[in-house]
Scaffold this motif. Sequence first.
Motif, PDB file in Angstrom:
ATOM      1  N   GLU A 111       7.719  -3.761   2.502  1.00 21.06           N
ATOM      2  CA  GLU A 111       6.275  -3.698   2.273  1.00 21.06           C
ATOM      3  C   GLU A 111       5.978  -4.009   0.806  1.00 21.06           C
ATOM      4  O   GLU A 111       5.039  -4.743   0.492  1.00 21.06           O
ATOM      5  N   ASP A 112       6.792  -3.454  -0.114  1.00 22.33           N
ATOM      6  CA  ASP A 112       6.615  -3.732  -1.545  1.00 22.33           C
ATOM      7  C   ASP A 112       6.824  -5.226  -1.816  1.00 22.33           C
ATOM      8  O   ASP A 112       6.089  -5.834  -2.600  1.00 22.33           O
ATOM      9  N   SER A 495       1.691   1.908   4.439  1.00 20.44           N
ATOM     10  CA  SER A 495       2.750   0.895   4.470  1.00 20.44           C
ATOM     11  C   SER A 495       2.813   0.252   5.860  1.00 20.44           C
ATOM     12  O   SER A 495       3.167  -0.918   6.003  1.00 20.44           O
ATOM     13  N   GLU A 496       2.435   1.003   6.873  1.00 23.28           N
ATOM     14  CA  GLU A 496       2.444   0.464   8.236  1.00 23.28           C
ATOM     15  C   GLU A 496       1.477  -0.721   8.347  1.00 23.28           C
ATOM     16  O   GLU A 496       1.773  -1.723   9.010  1.00 23.28           O
ATOM     17  N   GLN A 497       0.325  -0.606   7.687  1.00 20.17           N
ATOM     18  CA  GLN A 497      -0.626  -1.743   7.714  1.00 20.17           C
ATOM     19  C   GLN A 497      -0.029  -2.981   7.053  1.00 20.17           C
ATOM     20  O   GLN A 497      -0.255  -4.093   7.483  1.00 20.17           O
ATOM     21  N   VAL A 498       0.734  -2.761   5.976  1.00 19.41           N
ATOM     22  CA  VAL A 498       1.367  -3.908   5.304  1.00 19.41           C
ATOM     23  C   VAL A 498       2.358  -4.557   6.283  1.00 19.41           C
ATOM     24  O   VAL A 498       2.380  -5.775   6.465  1.00 19.41           O
ATOM     25  N   PHE A 499       3.153  -3.708   6.929  1.00 21.26           N
ATOM     26  CA  PHE A 499       4.162  -4.222   7.860  1.00 21.26           C
ATOM     27  C   PHE A 499       3.499  -4.987   9.008  1.00 21.26           C
ATOM     28  O   PHE A 499       3.939  -6.087   9.375  1.00 21.26           O
ATOM     29  N   ASP A 500       2.419  -4.422   9.541  1.00 24.79           N
ATOM     30  CA  ASP A 500       1.752  -5.077  10.676  1.00 24.79           C
ATOM     31  C   ASP A 500       1.191  -6.445  10.271  1.00 24.79           C
ATOM     32  O   ASP A 500       1.277  -7.407  11.035  1.00 24.79           O
ATOM     33  N   GLU A 501       0.636  -6.523   9.054  1.00 24.86           N
ATOM     34  CA  GLU A 501       0.118  -7.828   8.591  1.00 24.86           C
ATOM     35  C   GLU A 501       1.264  -8.837   8.518  1.00 24.86           C
ATOM     36  O   GLU A 501       1.150  -9.976   8.987  1.00 24.86           O
TER      37      GLU A 501
END
Length: 701
Positions: A111-112, A495-501
């Motif tokens: 995510e980072d 961080s889940e939103q970053v992963f989903d994107e």
Amino acid sequence: MSQTHVNSICPFCGVGCGMCLVVQDGTINAVKPISAHPISQGKLCAKGWNTPFGINKHNRITQPLMKKNGLFETVTWQKALSYIAKNLNTFISESGSSTVGIISSARATNEDNYAAQKFARAVLKTNNVDHCARICHSPSVVGLKQTVGSGAMTNSIDDVSKADVILVIGADSTENHAIIGGHIMRAKLRGAKLIVIDPRQTRLAQIADLHLQLKIGSNIALLNGLLNIIFQHNWQNGDFLARRCEGVDALKEHVANYSLEKVVKLTGVEGQKLVEAAKLYSQANAAFLAYGMGITQFISGTNNVIAVSNLALVCGQIGREGTGINPLRGQNNVQGACDMGSLPNVYPDYQSVADEKVRAKFSCAWRTNVPKAPGLTSLGMSNQARNGNFRGLIIFGEDPVVTDPDRNQVELGMRAMDMLVVVELFMTETAKMADVILPAASFAEKQGTFTNCERRVQLIHKAIEPPGEAKVDWQILCALAKAMGAGNLMNWQSSEQVFDEMAQLTNSFSGMNYAHLAERNGLQWPCNAEHPMGTRWLHTNVFPIGKGKLIAVDQVSSDEQPNAEYPFWFTTTRLHYHYGCGSMTRQSPLLERETPNGMLFIHPQDAVDLGLKNHQAVTVSSRRGYLETRIVLSDQLVPGLLSMPYHFKEAPSNLLTNDAMDPTTEMPELKVCAVRLVPLPDNQSPHPSSISNNIENRVVQ
Ligand SMILES: Nc1nc2c(c(=O)[nH]1)N[C@H]1C(S)=C(S)[C@@H](COP(=O)(O)OP(=O)(O)OC[C@H]3O[C@@H](n4cnc5c(=O)[nH]c(N)nc54)[C@H](O)[C@@H]3O)O[C@H]1N2
Ligand SMILES: Nc1nc2c(c(=O)[nH]1)N[C@H]1C(S)=C(S)[C@@H](COP(=O)(O)OP(=O)(O)OC[C@H]3O[C@@H](n4cnc5c(=O)[nH]c(N)nc54)[C@H](O)[C@@H]3O)O[C@H]1N2
Ligand code: SF4
Ligand SMILES: [Mo]
């Protein structure tokens, strides 16, 4: 006092062992291995066990720091971010986006890393984003992409136990991927044959059936020699070659130039051993080939990888359980940092920056224009700074002053920039040189995912709060994007939103989400509609590029050779007890007790010839730099070859190393250069090196 247990993944190497963090009073006070973990199966190495020291809150950077008159002052986040944003905006408007960039961290989460490359491309409008894979496995990413279509391990770690032959080339796995090293030792005990190709007698070499102790840098000669033997004896896999590969006739003709006598001369390895190795590997039912920095860190790094790939393809040793090409990726999330597109030429999932359709896809998804020009590599940014063409760099979790080659030049590059920002856990040598330091949250203080060397994406969970005002890297990037006036371009809430994107914009990760990852011990990419449960073995039926490509490559000499002035070959390696720049492992008194200092390993015969005793203080110099340290006698080496770990800032081997580069990937030749050794007077101790301007590590409260 109540304890809680939080499952996570080791933050050091690419094996990705499972560990349980034991939390008491807001501190990690112990770790426990996880017996159900598919790779580590209840084991950890010395670094893993010492993780709590590595994030020790007492020595952490806990507040933003800005340098004033050479000293660091604590400042508010708002002041630090607006200073950085204002400068970056000024550099971009005055000199263009090509003068700013980001180095992302292979120690931080996917995510980072996704956030870092998005920040570079969507906010700074530059492809100047890179990370330590540049000086690690970039030749694997590029070389294997050309030959088999993907730069990752083709197999799973567990496949070591399924192989009847294991070939380890240029990797010191008992020290550096200890749990894999253990798998290899167990496979050997159960009867698998072990071949090690390494100029040093590593621990695996000591137990190997065959140790080909080649002259340093002679990999291509050796691999072409093996191929020639294989063709001469008709040991190639004709069926596999016919169905799955192209270029075999040209390769066969090419390697015919590598006669046994010639290869014996070039490599120093006995002819009989070469023939035995060629036979064992080619005739195995399943041959697990693993390689590391002894292949990649050369000016011929990409061609070395191609030569490895040729060997596996010609023997059909790929695409099945137990057999394949396995670059042992180094950092806990270096596979992920590459996968996420923290590289100057690709978006997430290796979608090319040069491809107009890819750019259109990301422009549309991110609702902003993205840049076309290919970006600079990490060393490229530093070189451009020395030429006056690069002004502002943000480094997330890397310590190039200790870990990049030719430290004197690295320091000059850093100093030549108008602004250096370092986002770190600890006051590293590079952080000391920064204008601004931002405090980062460690792996135990955030949620996210790491991808280990077998392509397994694994969840890490937040166990404790970050110390002081430290923040998670992707959150820092979001705040900075806002401060630069990018509005809601980067506005994730978790961080889940970053992963989903990320998953929506890639194919290999499109079948993954946090719930899916949590149900099992992670998933190996590609994980998509075609492979909903992930993929244990790559290339089982077809390569992503159609046929496997056999490409003829030639042996080249290393950039620097010993001569009368610099008579020794010099190489750099790793120690089991320390990691990278040492910022985390050197916090542990237990690990420090094992190996507290820098040291130079030397063969006992060389020591006798020079009249040196064990632990004697010496100076070592190359054409680029000078350091003082103590010698340690080691019969792992051959006479004429010296080696040094690169973890110690007091005796930084990168003061000596050569930054001559592989032309394809800009990988520097970290594995070989030439040095001179001079004893210090008997009563003199080695003087520790320090960055030239050492007032900079003091913090004024
Ligand atoms: N303890 C510890 N573990 C680590 C790390 C750490 O710092 N400390 N770092 C991690 C990282 S980032 C990485 S990339 C991995 C690296 O792990 P490895 O790839 O194992 O790294 P090295 O020890 O640098 O080099 C491997 C071997 O290459 C050999 N070698 C040198 N020259 C040649 C040559 O010309 N030919 C051949 N065939 N071999 C040669 C060396 O003798 C050495 O045994 O380790 C990871 N794990
Ligand atoms: N001579 C020589 N030099 C080498 C090598 C060699 O074999 N020989 N090997 C090379 C290789 S393979 C590699 S990969 C490089 C590694 O070089 P580096 O990447 O510079 O080494 P690390 O010690 O891993 O540095 C990572 C930093 O990240 C910080 N950190 C950890 N977690 C986080 C986080 O979540 N966020 C942030 N912001 N920071 C974090 C740590 O405190 C640490 O200071 O070294 C290279 N240098
Ligand atoms: S082998 Fe690597 S991942 Fe496993 S405990 Fe050791 S450092 Fe951590
Ligand atoms: Mo690495």
